[in-house]
Structure formats: C-alpha cells, structure tokens
Design a protein around this motif. Structure first.
Motif, PDB file in Angstrom:
ATOM      1  N   MET A   1       0.920  -1.156  -0.046  1.00  0.00           N
ATOM      2  CA  MET A   1      -0.035   0.177  -0.163  1.00  0.00           C
ATOM      3  C   MET A   1       0.842   1.083   0.027  1.00  0.00           C
ATOM      4  SD  MET A   1      -3.025   0.967   2.779  1.00  0.00           S
ATOM      5  CE  MET A   1      -2.109   1.871   4.090  1.00  0.00           C
ATOM      6  N   ALA A   2       0.662   2.206  -0.678  1.00  0.00           N
ATOM      7  CA  ALA A   2       1.328   3.382  -0.804  1.00  0.00           C
ATOM      8  C   ALA A   2       0.925   4.260   0.333  1.00  0.00           C
ATOM      9  CB  ALA A   2       1.027   4.240  -2.332  1.00  0.00           C
ATOM     10  N   ASN A   3       2.091   4.690   0.802  1.00  0.00           N
ATOM     11  CA  ASN A   3       1.751   5.827   1.979  1.00  0.00           C
ATOM     12  C   ASN A   3       1.762   7.252   1.525  1.00  0.00           C
ATOM     13  OD1 ASN A   3       1.666   3.834   4.172  1.00  0.00           O
ATOM     14  ND2 ASN A   3       3.848   3.541   3.878  1.00  0.00           N
ATOM     15  N   ASN A   4       0.657   7.709   0.624  1.00  0.00           N
ATOM     16  CA  ASN A   4       0.555   8.965   0.334  1.00  0.00           C
ATOM     17  C   ASN A   4       0.068   9.759   1.432  1.00  0.00           C
ATOM     18  OD1 ASN A   4       1.018   8.151  -2.290  1.00  0.00           O
ATOM     19  ND2 ASN A   4      -1.021   7.804  -2.780  1.00  0.00           N
ATOM     20  N   VAL A   5       0.619  10.885   1.362  1.00  0.00           N
ATOM     21  CA  VAL A   5       0.406  11.980   2.592  1.00  0.00           C
ATOM     22  C   VAL A   5      -0.762  13.023   1.944  1.00  0.00           C
ATOM     23  CG1 VAL A   5       0.895  13.893   3.918  1.00  0.00           C
ATOM     24  CG2 VAL A   5       2.406  12.060   3.597  1.00  0.00           C
ATOM     25  N   ILE A   6      -2.313  12.921   2.477  1.00  0.00           N
ATOM     26  CA  ILE A   6      -3.133  13.716   1.823  1.00  0.00           C
ATOM     27  C   ILE A   6      -3.349  14.896   2.689  1.00  0.00           C
ATOM     28  CG2 ILE A   6      -5.589  13.773   1.772  1.00  0.00           C
ATOM     29  CD1 ILE A   6      -3.940  10.329   1.175  1.00  0.00           C
ATOM     30  N   LYS A   7      -3.064  16.061   2.165  1.00  0.00           N
ATOM     31  CA  LYS A   7      -3.022  17.302   2.970  1.00  0.00           C
ATOM     32  C   LYS A   7      -4.530  17.958   2.893  1.00  0.00           C
ATOM     33  CE  LYS A   7       1.893  18.077   2.853  1.00  0.00           C
ATOM     34  NZ  LYS A   7       3.073  18.806   2.480  1.00  0.00           N
ATOM     35  N   VAL A   8      -5.041  18.034   4.072  1.00  0.00           N
ATOM     36  CA  VAL A   8      -6.125  19.016   4.008  1.00  0.00           C
ATOM     37  C   VAL A   8      -5.913  20.246   4.763  1.00  0.00           C
ATOM     38  CG1 VAL A   8      -8.585  18.852   4.726  1.00  0.00           C
ATOM     39  CG2 VAL A   8      -7.612  16.676   4.030  1.00  0.00           C
ATOM     40  N   THR A   9      -6.009  21.224   4.209  1.00  0.00           N
ATOM     41  CA  THR A   9      -5.933  22.701   4.949  1.00  0.00           C
ATOM     42  C   THR A   9      -6.765  23.549   4.349  1.00  0.00           C
ATOM     43  OG1 THR A   9      -4.417  23.474   2.722  1.00  0.00           O
ATOM     44  CG2 THR A   9      -3.236  22.386   4.593  1.00  0.00           C
ATOM     45  N   LYS A  10      -7.020  24.532   5.460  1.00  0.00           N
ATOM     46  CA  LYS A  10      -8.076  25.595   5.371  1.00  0.00           C
ATOM     47  C   LYS A  10      -7.979  26.425   4.057  1.00  0.00           C
ATOM     48  CE  LYS A  10     -11.674  28.041   6.663  1.00  0.00           C
ATOM     49  NZ  LYS A  10     -12.123  28.428   5.313  1.00  0.00           N
ATOM     50  N   ALA A  11      -8.981  26.511   3.246  1.00  0.00           N
ATOM     51  CA  ALA A  11      -8.816  27.304   1.979  1.00  0.00           C
ATOM     52  C   ALA A  11      -8.741  28.501   2.331  1.00  0.00           C
ATOM     53  CB  ALA A  11      -9.920  26.734   0.952  1.00  0.00           C
ATOM     54  N   ALA A  12      -8.567  29.627   1.355  1.00  0.00           N
ATOM     55  CA  ALA A  12      -8.597  30.964   1.638  1.00  0.00           C
ATOM     56  C   ALA A  12     -10.092  31.695   1.448  1.00  0.00           C
ATOM     57  CB  ALA A  12      -7.594  31.781   0.799  1.00  0.00           C
ATOM     58  N   ALA A  13     -10.734  31.087   0.945  1.00  0.00           N
ATOM     59  CA  ALA A  13     -12.118  31.563   0.822  1.00  0.00           C
ATOM     60  C   ALA A  13     -13.079  30.522   1.602  1.00  0.00           C
ATOM     61  CB  ALA A  13     -12.489  31.223  -0.555  1.00  0.00           C
ATOM     62  N   GLY A  14     -14.242  31.174   1.873  1.00  0.00           N
ATOM     63  CA  GLY A  14     -15.209  30.293   2.395  1.00  0.00           C
ATOM     64  C   GLY A  14     -15.187  29.889   3.770  1.00  0.00           C
ATOM     65  N   LYS A  15     -16.373  29.482   4.590  1.00  0.00           N
ATOM     66  CA  LYS A  15     -16.301  29.467   6.018  1.00  0.00           C
ATOM     67  C   LYS A  15     -15.648  27.985   6.186  1.00  0.00           C
ATOM     68  CE  LYS A  15     -19.606  29.443   9.892  1.00  0.00           C
ATOM     69  NZ  LYS A  15     -21.114  29.643  10.195  1.00  0.00           N
ATOM     70  N   TYR A  16     -16.113  26.998   5.553  1.00  0.00           N
ATOM     71  CA  TYR A  16     -15.666  25.535   5.967  1.00  0.00           C
ATOM     72  C   TYR A  16     -14.922  25.016   4.545  1.00  0.00           C
ATOM     73  CZ  TYR A  16     -19.420  25.828   9.146  1.00  0.00           C
ATOM     74  OH  TYR A  16     -20.345  26.211  10.319  1.00  0.00           O
ATOM     75  N   GLN A  17     -14.627  25.514   3.577  1.00  0.00           N
ATOM     76  CA  GLN A  17     -13.654  25.152   2.509  1.00  0.00           C
ATOM     77  C   GLN A  17     -12.339  24.760   3.039  1.00  0.00           C
ATOM     78  OE1 GLN A  17     -14.045  27.620  -1.168  1.00  0.00           O
ATOM     79  NE2 GLN A  17     -16.062  28.298  -0.621  1.00  0.00           N
ATOM     80  N   HIS A  18     -12.091  23.593   2.518  1.00  0.00           N
ATOM     81  CA  HIS A  18     -10.631  23.184   2.565  1.00  0.00           C
ATOM     82  C   HIS A  18     -10.069  22.808   1.281  1.00  0.00           C
ATOM     83  CE1 HIS A  18     -11.624  23.394   6.984  1.00  0.00           C
ATOM     84  NE2 HIS A  18     -10.669  23.297   7.179  1.00  0.00           N
ATOM     85  N   THR A  19      -8.771  22.741   1.089  1.00  0.00           N
ATOM     86  CA  THR A  19      -8.150  22.120  -0.066  1.00  0.00           C
ATOM     87  C   THR A  19      -7.450  20.860   0.390  1.00  0.00           C
ATOM     88  OG1 THR A  19      -7.307  24.347  -0.548  1.00  0.00           O
ATOM     89  CG2 THR A  19      -6.277  22.759  -1.587  1.00  0.00           C
ATOM     90  N   VAL A  20      -7.837  19.830  -0.526  1.00  0.00           N
ATOM     91  CA  VAL A  20      -7.219  18.552  -0.341  1.00  0.00           C
ATOM     92  C   VAL A  20      -6.318  18.300  -1.407  1.00  0.00           C
ATOM     93  CG1 VAL A  20      -8.073  16.067  -0.068  1.00  0.00           C
ATOM     94  CG2 VAL A  20      -9.516  17.879   0.560  1.00  0.00           C
ATOM     95  N   GLU A  21      -4.991  17.993  -1.008  1.00  0.00           N
ATOM     96  CA  GLU A  21      -3.827  17.853  -1.794  1.00  0.00           C
ATOM     97  C   GLU A  21      -3.405  16.419  -1.728  1.00  0.00           C
ATOM     98  OE1 GLU A  21      -1.030  21.100  -2.259  1.00  0.00           O
ATOM     99  OE2 GLU A  21      -2.232  22.045  -0.652  1.00  0.00           O
ATOM    100  N   VAL A  22      -3.186  15.679  -2.826  1.00  0.00           N
ATOM    101  CA  VAL A  22      -2.358  14.502  -2.965  1.00  0.00           C
ATOM    102  C   VAL A  22      -1.514  14.594  -3.996  1.00  0.00           C
ATOM    103  CG1 VAL A  22      -2.472  12.032  -3.156  1.00  0.00           C
ATOM    104  CG2 VAL A  22      -4.452  13.062  -2.396  1.00  0.00           C
ATOM    105  N   GLY A  23       0.025  14.782  -3.631  1.00  0.00           N
ATOM    106  CA  GLY A  23       0.942  15.129  -4.724  1.00  0.00           C
ATOM    107  C   GLY A  23       0.669  16.364  -5.418  1.00  0.00           C
TER     108      GLY A  23
END
Length: 131
Positions: A1-23
């Motif tokens: 199984m690949a050990n990818n790091v999925i990063k979830v960070t607060k987006a600049a816009a929106g009250k609840y928006q988050h950016t999800v990044e995988v590579g």
C-alpha cells in the motif's frame, strides 16, 4: 500500500472550504449551503462515495485485463445517504463488452475486493497524532 500524504488545509475562501492535496492533485471540500457552507466543492461523504466508485472501476478493469476478459468499459454509480440510522452506499455497476454471465458474476465478486470496499466493510484502524 502506498503511503501517500493527503494534506487537508483551510482554503482562503469560504467558512468551511478546505483544499485537499495529494501530490500534484488538488480539490476543494466544503459543506453544503444548507449547513452554512458555500457548496463550493465535494462534501466529505461524496469523497468517500467517489473513492468507492473509482476504486471499484479501477479494480474491475485491472482484473478483467489480467483475465483477458472482453470488458470494454465499466461504469460505477454510487448513491449515498442515511438509512435506518446508518450511512449506506448503494453501488450499481454497468459492464460493457461481450461478457458471459459467468464473467459478470466473477467481476461482481471482485468488485467487493477493491481496497476501499474492504475498508468500508471491515474494521478500520485510525491513528490520530496532534501537536
């Protein structure tokens, strides 16, 4: 199984928006407007349903290729929602190609072996670290 790091960070816009990044890949997760969000991206349950659908399709294509089955393509629809106090995923699979009934039955069994289906069906271990 690949050990990818999925990063979830607060987006600049929106009250609840988050950016999800995988590579190099990014998407937006948000809450629907009915819950105070901007409905600007996937809700988390939709991401989980999408993971199930994508994993199913990829697993079936890989298996059919290894078994040299005449599977031309596969479509997977996943509906999700609450039912009797539980969150339920309903998966519908449509096969294209000159497949026998036995091949379709074999593919249906393999669909339940995709890693996301197995994770949703069994015990999941989550380790939480915080600072």
């Amino acid at each position: 199984m690949a050990n990818n790091v999925i990063k979830v960070t607060k987006a600049a816009a929106g009250k609840y928006q988050h950016t999800v990044e995988v590579g190099p890949h990014k998407l937006i997760a948000d809450a629907p407007s009915a819950f105070g969000g901007d409905d600007a991206g996937f809700v988390p349950h939709d991401l989980l349903a999408a993971a199930l659908g994508a994993c199913t399709a990829v697993t079936l294509n890989m298996y059919a290729g290894r078994k040299e089955m005449p599977l031309e393509k596969v479509d997977v629809d996943v509906t999700a929602g609450e039912q009797d106090g539980a969150y339920v995923f309903n998966r519908t699979i449509k096969y294209y190609g000159d497949l026998s009934a036995e091949q379709k039955e074999s593919l249906n069994k393999i669909a339940d072996k995709c890693p996301v289906h197995k994770a949703l069906s069994g015990e999941i271990k989550i380790v939480t670290e915080s600072n």
